[in-house]
Motif scaffolding. Structure first.
Motif, PDB file in Angstrom:
ATOM      1  N   TYR A   1       0.847  -1.175   0.000  1.00 45.41           N
ATOM      2  CA  TYR A   1       0.000   0.000   0.000  1.00 45.41           C
ATOM      3  C   TYR A   1       0.897   1.243   0.000  1.00 45.41           C
ATOM      4  O   TYR A   1       1.760   1.379   0.885  1.00 45.41           O
ATOM      5  CB  TYR A   1      -0.892   0.015   1.237  1.00 45.41           C
ATOM      6  CG  TYR A   1      -1.984  -1.051   1.275  1.00 45.41           C
ATOM      7  CD1 TYR A   1      -2.089  -2.022   0.287  1.00 45.41           C
ATOM      8  CD2 TYR A   1      -2.918  -1.062   2.291  1.00 45.41           C
ATOM      9  CE1 TYR A   1      -3.094  -2.987   0.324  1.00 45.41           C
ATOM     10  CE2 TYR A   1      -3.924  -2.014   2.348  1.00 45.41           C
ATOM     11  CZ  TYR A   1      -4.012  -2.980   1.371  1.00 45.41           C
ATOM     12  OH  TYR A   1      -5.004  -3.924   1.400  1.00 45.41           O
ATOM     13  N   ALA A   4       0.845   7.820   1.938  1.00 44.96           N
ATOM     14  CA  ALA A   4       0.172   9.038   1.481  1.00 44.96           C
ATOM     15  C   ALA A   4       1.185  10.169   1.288  1.00 44.96           C
ATOM     16  O   ALA A   4       2.233  10.221   1.964  1.00 44.96           O
ATOM     17  CB  ALA A   4      -0.890   9.451   2.498  1.00 44.96           C
ATOM     18  N   ASN A   5       0.866  11.061   0.362  1.00 44.17           N
ATOM     19  CA  ASN A   5       1.657  12.278   0.121  1.00 44.17           C
ATOM     20  C   ASN A   5       3.086  11.989  -0.333  1.00 44.17           C
ATOM     21  O   ASN A   5       3.991  12.808  -0.138  1.00 44.17           O
ATOM     22  CB  ASN A   5       1.676  13.175   1.365  1.00 44.17           C
ATOM     23  CG  ASN A   5       0.276  13.541   1.828  1.00 44.17           C
ATOM     24  OD1 ASN A   5      -0.598  13.868   0.999  1.00 44.17           O
ATOM     25  ND2 ASN A   5       0.050  13.470   3.135  1.00 44.17           N
ATOM     26  N   HIS A  63      -2.428   4.921   1.167  1.00 43.41           N
ATOM     27  CA  HIS A  63      -3.525   4.980   0.211  1.00 43.41           C
ATOM     28  C   HIS A  63      -4.008   3.565  -0.071  1.00 43.41           C
ATOM     29  O   HIS A  63      -3.216   2.685  -0.423  1.00 43.41           O
ATOM     30  CB  HIS A  63      -3.057   5.642  -1.090  1.00 43.41           C
ATOM     31  CG  HIS A  63      -4.164   5.809  -2.089  1.00 43.41           C
ATOM     32  ND1 HIS A  63      -4.427   4.881  -3.064  1.00 43.41           N
ATOM     33  CD2 HIS A  63      -5.097   6.786  -2.242  1.00 43.41           C
ATOM     34  CE1 HIS A  63      -5.460   5.279  -3.785  1.00 43.41           C
ATOM     35  NE2 HIS A  63      -5.889   6.431  -3.313  1.00 43.41           N
ATOM     36  N   ASP A  68     -10.707   5.294  -3.083  1.00 47.21           N
ATOM     37  CA  ASP A  68     -10.310   6.674  -2.831  1.00 47.21           C
ATOM     38  C   ASP A  68     -10.354   6.950  -1.334  1.00 47.21           C
ATOM     39  O   ASP A  68     -11.127   7.774  -0.845  1.00 47.21           O
ATOM     40  CB  ASP A  68     -11.252   7.620  -3.587  1.00 47.21           C
ATOM     41  CG  ASP A  68     -10.770   9.069  -3.526  1.00 47.21           C
ATOM     42  OD1 ASP A  68      -9.567   9.269  -3.288  1.00 47.21           O
ATOM     43  OD2 ASP A  68     -11.609   9.972  -3.703  1.00 47.21           O
ATOM     44  N   ARG A  69      -9.503   6.185  -0.585  1.00 46.62           N
ATOM     45  CA  ARG A  69      -9.497   6.323   0.871  1.00 46.62           C
ATOM     46  C   ARG A  69      -8.077   6.249   1.403  1.00 46.62           C
ATOM     47  O   ARG A  69      -7.228   5.559   0.839  1.00 46.62           O
ATOM     48  CB  ARG A  69     -10.320   5.214   1.536  1.00 46.62           C
ATOM     49  CG  ARG A  69     -11.810   5.365   1.412  1.00 46.62           C
ATOM     50  CD  ARG A  69     -12.543   4.476   2.411  1.00 46.62           C
ATOM     51  NE  ARG A  69     -12.398   3.056   2.148  1.00 46.62           N
ATOM     52  CZ  ARG A  69     -11.928   2.182   3.027  1.00 46.62           C
ATOM     53  NH1 ARG A  69     -11.493   2.598   4.212  1.00 46.62           N
ATOM     54  NH2 ARG A  69     -11.842   0.898   2.722  1.00 46.62           N
ATOM     55  N   LEU A  70      -7.853   6.905   2.533  1.00 46.14           N
ATOM     56  CA  LEU A  70      -6.604   6.795   3.280  1.00 46.14           C
ATOM     57  C   LEU A  70      -6.895   6.065   4.576  1.00 46.14           C
ATOM     58  O   LEU A  70      -7.908   6.324   5.239  1.00 46.14           O
ATOM     59  CB  LEU A  70      -6.025   8.183   3.576  1.00 46.14           C
ATOM     60  CG  LEU A  70      -5.624   9.032   2.368  1.00 46.14           C
ATOM     61  CD1 LEU A  70      -5.150  10.417   2.821  1.00 46.14           C
ATOM     62  CD2 LEU A  70      -4.513   8.343   1.565  1.00 46.14           C
TER      63      LEU A  70
END
Length: 453
Positions: A1, A4-5, A63, A68-70
């Motif tokens: 996975y 994020a960012n 992510h 479309d989820r964190l």
């Protein structure tokens, strides 16, 4: 996975001596799963708090691919650092262990499937299934998700492994853990008096070793789900109003009195069979009324049963009896043998290995069946029944019959012909019985000879 960012961290692996065997910069955390379709409902990724490899990214977000989820990276004692990557996806709505982790860490639950094991197709706010997969049968969804993960370049590898999976006895398909609303009983509280009664000797098991099974179950008992979605059974005594508020009552009249002016609908579920059966020692005697039969026959004396229902029935009767009647339902539990097939498997209609005693009786006679079970039965030892055994005891019974007929005829010969000696009869009968291995028949031989005399 992916993190994020676009965040990265230094991933380090070490051997048992602390030597670095791998050091690299990663922008992802690797997870392994045997059920890719459930990743759509992940609420977190968990790592062990002592796993130094992931310490830099605990608390960060990843992510969730295809969604479309964190979701957060959390720590919990459940993941095994030495198994797989040491990181576990948490899908609380579709796995028992994940559910426990989710409850401990306040992770949201996202049910992905309907009652037919198809991916949800409804428009409810909690439906996290992407449009592409909605309505697909779970295994079709699995194939599609694996292909899409691979297309995104996120697949590390695919391995063929044998795994443990629960299968339905009748359906023969994989059982899918699935969140539903059910009624539960605080079994741990009920179990304490039942444990004490056996430990104090007020109720005893014969053979005594079966009390270990009893203790093992009750010492580790979990909340008991007592509601079932079946057609037959004692209906749950709960009614709901238009707002879903429950009213537990002995009757609809009583429930209506608790909710004046409201329209009530009874819960369609029924009680677990073992809940109803647990009430048997006193409900059959007129309970909840204080009847003469209840006063005379409760508690009972000896319960004769098989070991396979020590927890399902014996323990539940103990719990219910002590709770409602404040006394044990019986002082002795006699555990008899189970009749299994010749390979030692429990007889089951679904396995097709049931031996119908009526068929055996038709073929070999009732005496042969009785003698087989009597000869093989021993307290606490299971019986491996085969047709060959019944046939063998039929043959043995035939020898007894022939010997008895011979002795009877010989007696009348003796009466008619005084020169025909008893010793001659005895020798012939002894020779006949020499074929009956494993039996001591000397007393019986002499007894047969002296019939009528």
């Amino acid at each position: 996975y992916p993190l994020a960012n676009g965040e990265t961290y230094e991933y380090v692996e070490k051997d048992a001596d602390g030597n670095v065997t791998l050091r690299e910069t990663r922008d992802y955390i690797a997870i392994a799963t045997t059920r890719p379709e459930t990743m759509l409902g992940d609420g977190a990724v968990a790592v062990h708090p002592g796993d130094a490899r992931y310490a830099p990214i605990v608390g960060k977000l990843v992510h969730l691919p295809l969604c479309d989820r964190l979701i957060p990276i959390i720590t919990d004692d459940y993941p095994d650092p030495d198994f797989g990557s040491g990181a576990v996806k948490i899908t609380g709505a579709h796995d028992f262990n994940d559910y426990a982790v989710a409850m401990r860490n306040d992770i949201p639950l996202y049910p992905l499937m309907d009652g037919r094991a198809h991916m949800r197709a409804d428009d409810a706010p909690d439906n996290m299934v992407p449009a592409k997969y909605r309505g697909l049968e779970r295994f079709d969804a699995r194939k599609a998700i694996v292909a899409d993960i691979d297309a995104l370049g996120l697949m590390i590898r695919v391995e063929d492994k044998k795994i443990m999976q629960p299968f339905g006895d009748r359906s023969k398909v994989v059982i899918e853990p699935y969140l539903t609303d059910q009624w539960f009983v605080d079994a741990k509280t009920l179990a304490q008096p039942a444990l004490t009664a056996v430990r104090e000797g007020r109720t005893r098991f014969a053979p005594e070793n079966w009390d270990k099974t009893y203790f093992q179950w009750l010492d580790n008992i979990e909340p008991w789900c007592i509601s079932r979605q079946l057609w037959w059974g004692h209906q749950i005594p709960v009614w709901y109003d238009e707002d879903g508020a429950p009213y537990c009552a002995e009757s609809e009249t009583q429930a209506q009195a608790m909710a004046p002016g409201k329209t009530l609908m009874r819960d369609p579920d029924v009680l677990d069979t073992w809940f109803s059966s647990a009430l048997w020692p006193f409900s059959t005697l007129g309970w909840p009324d204080d009847t003469p039969e209840l006063a005379k026959y409760y508690p009972g004396a000896v319960l004769v049963t098989g070991f396979d229902i020590i927890f399902f029935w014996v323990a539940r009767m103990m719990m219910m009896g002590l709770h409602f009647q404040k006394d044990i339902p019986f002082h002795t539990v006699y555990v008899h043998a189970l009749v299994r097939d010749e390979d030692g498997k429990k007889m089951s209609k679904s396995l097709g290995n049931v031996i119908d005693p009526l068929d055996l009786i038709d073929k070999y006679g009732a005496d042969a069946v009785r003698m087989t079970l009597t000869a093989m039965a021993a307290m606490g030892r299971d019986i491996r029944l085969s047709e060959a055994r019944v046939e063998g005891y039929r043959n043995f019974g035939t020898k007894l019959w022939n010997a008895a007929r011979f002795a009877e005829n010989a007696y009348f010969i003796k009466v008619r012909e005084p020169g025909f000696a008893d010793s001659t009869i005895r020798e012939i009968v002894r020779e006949m019985f020499s074929y009956a291995d494993g039996f001591t028949m000397s007393a019986k031989k002499d007894g047969i000879v002296n019939i009528g005399g």
